[in-house]
Design a protein around this motif. Structure first.
Motif, PDB file in Angstrom:
ATOM      1  N   GLY A   1       0.803  -1.212   0.000  1.00  0.00           N
ATOM      2  CA  GLY A   1       0.000   0.000   0.000  1.00  0.00           C
ATOM      3  C   GLY A   1       0.838   1.265   0.000  1.00  0.00           C
ATOM      4  N   ARG A   2       2.146   1.113   0.153  1.00  0.00           N
ATOM      5  CA  ARG A   2       3.047   2.267   0.127  1.00  0.00           C
ATOM      6  C   ARG A   2       4.094   2.084  -0.966  1.00  0.00           C
ATOM      7  NH1 ARG A   2       5.058   3.150   6.259  1.00  0.00           N
ATOM      8  NH2 ARG A   2       4.438   0.990   6.631  1.00  0.00           N
ATOM      9  N   VAL A   3       4.660   3.176  -1.426  1.00  0.00           N
ATOM     10  CA  VAL A   3       5.844   3.112  -2.281  1.00  0.00           C
ATOM     11  C   VAL A   3       7.025   2.919  -1.345  1.00  0.00           C
ATOM     12  CG1 VAL A   3       7.367   4.417  -3.810  1.00  0.00           C
ATOM     13  CG2 VAL A   3       4.891   4.523  -4.131  1.00  0.00           C
ATOM     14  N   THR A   4       7.818   1.882  -1.599  1.00  0.00           N
ATOM     15  CA  THR A   4       8.942   1.563  -0.729  1.00  0.00           C
ATOM     16  C   THR A   4      10.243   1.759  -1.479  1.00  0.00           C
ATOM     17  OG1 THR A   4       7.586  -0.073   0.429  1.00  0.00           O
ATOM     18  CG2 THR A   4       9.964  -0.204   0.748  1.00  0.00           C
ATOM     19  N   LEU A   5      11.145   2.515  -0.886  1.00  0.00           N
ATOM     20  CA  LEU A   5      12.466   2.742  -1.465  1.00  0.00           C
ATOM     21  C   LEU A   5      13.464   1.859  -0.724  1.00  0.00           C
ATOM     22  CD1 LEU A   5      12.376   6.644  -1.752  1.00  0.00           C
ATOM     23  CD2 LEU A   5      11.670   4.939  -3.449  1.00  0.00           C
ATOM     24  N   LEU A   6      14.147   0.994  -1.474  1.00  0.00           N
ATOM     25  CA  LEU A   6      15.133   0.085  -0.900  1.00  0.00           C
ATOM     26  C   LEU A   6      16.528   0.553  -1.288  1.00  0.00           C
ATOM     27  CD1 LEU A   6      13.547  -3.365  -1.885  1.00  0.00           C
ATOM     28  CD2 LEU A   6      13.199  -2.077   0.235  1.00  0.00           C
TER      29      LEU A   6
ATOM     30  N   ALA B   1      11.304   0.681 -10.480  1.00  0.00           N
ATOM     31  CA  ALA B   1      12.350   1.524 -11.059  1.00  0.00           C
ATOM     32  C   ALA B   1      13.601   1.475 -10.204  1.00  0.00           C
ATOM     33  CB  ALA B   1      11.863   2.974 -11.171  1.00  0.00           C
ATOM     34  N   ARG B   2      14.702   1.937 -10.822  1.00  0.00           N
ATOM     35  CA  ARG B   2      15.962   2.122 -10.126  1.00  0.00           C
ATOM     36  C   ARG B   2      16.358   3.586 -10.252  1.00  0.00           C
ATOM     37  NH1 ARG B   2      19.213  -2.904 -12.815  1.00  0.00           N
ATOM     38  NH2 ARG B   2      18.420  -1.888 -14.661  1.00  0.00           N
TER      39      ARG B   2
ATOM     40  N   THR C   1      19.040   3.163  -5.843  1.00  0.00           N
ATOM     41  CA  THR C   1      17.898   3.008  -4.951  1.00  0.00           C
ATOM     42  C   THR C   1      16.777   2.357  -5.751  1.00  0.00           C
ATOM     43  OG1 THR C   1      18.509   4.982  -3.695  1.00  0.00           O
ATOM     44  CG2 THR C   1      16.235   4.210  -3.482  1.00  0.00           C
ATOM     45  N   PHE C   2      16.118   1.387  -5.154  1.00  0.00           N
ATOM     46  CA  PHE C   2      15.076   0.628  -5.846  1.00  0.00           C
ATOM     47  C   PHE C   2      13.704   1.084  -5.357  1.00  0.00           C
ATOM     48  CE2 PHE C   2      18.934  -1.791  -5.879  1.00  0.00           C
ATOM     49  CZ  PHE C   2      18.980  -2.351  -7.141  1.00  0.00           C
TER      50      PHE C   2
END
Length: 199
Positions: free
Chosen positions: A60-65, A177-178, A166-167
């Motif tokens: 439910g969220r955009v997650t940046l890895l 995306a990257r 960052t992913f």
């Protein structure tokens, strides 16, 4: 119509066809670039100071890895600072729909407790996680991440070379995306908004 005019008309049509084919078929023209292929990505469960953390926890969220390590002298702090500044450009309701997970590829030094302290310096909402060497190696392979400890250095003073992207993972858990290292904060915010607003 005279035979001469008929012949000119036929020649004109043939010339038009030949020119059209030549425009459409250009053997020396470079083929259009294919869109970049994303790695498989996917689910994981790693350890934080507050217990196990899974990618599905952020549905439910955009997650940046981001894969890095706390002893990184420049690349990791620069990236995390840019993410912090990018998130600051979002409205509060947008920020609430974004998660940032810092995945340490240096479990020897980066304990979950140390990671919690480190990421809180950039944003108290960031989550720091790590795992066993086997878990990290398998996960890095699925995300196309390279990392390797440089030879030399003492047991507690060494450098780890690592991928600096960052992913961005969508609300459904799919890798979207990257982001390259050095992406400025306004572009970080724009990318996040792009994926927040997807149907």
């Amino acid at each position: 119509m005279s035979s001469e005019r008929l012949l000119l008309a036929i020649v004109a049509v043939l010339v038009a066809v030949i020119v059209g084919v030549a425009v459409l078929w250009q053997p020396d023209a470079p083929a259009p670039a294919a869109p970049p292929t994303l790695p498989a990505g996917g689910e994981f469960t790693l350890q934080s100071a507050d217990g196990p953390v899974s990618l599905k926890d952020f549905r439910g969220r955009v997650t940046l890895l981001y894969f890095g390590y706390t002893y990184c002298p420049d690349i990791c702090p620069t990236t995390l600072s840019a993410l912090t500044a990018g998130l600051a450009q979002l409205a509060p309701e947008e920020r609430a729909r974004v998660a940032v997970v810092f995945i340490s590829v240096d479990p020897q030094r980066d304990t979950p407790e140390h990671l919690k302290t480190y990421v809180a310096f950039f944003d108290p909402g960031f989550v720091g996680v790590t795992g066993s060497p086997a878990e990290l190696g398998e996960l890095a392979g699925r995300y196309g991440v390279f990392y390797q400890r440089q030879p030399g250095g003492k047991d507690d003073a060494y450098i780890v070379d690592h991928t600096a992207e960052t992913f961005a993972v969508g609300p459904d858990g799919r890798l979207l995306a990257r982001m390259a290292h050095g992406t400025p904060p306004d572009q970080v915010a724009a990318l996040i908004r792009q994926y927040l607003n997807q149907p």
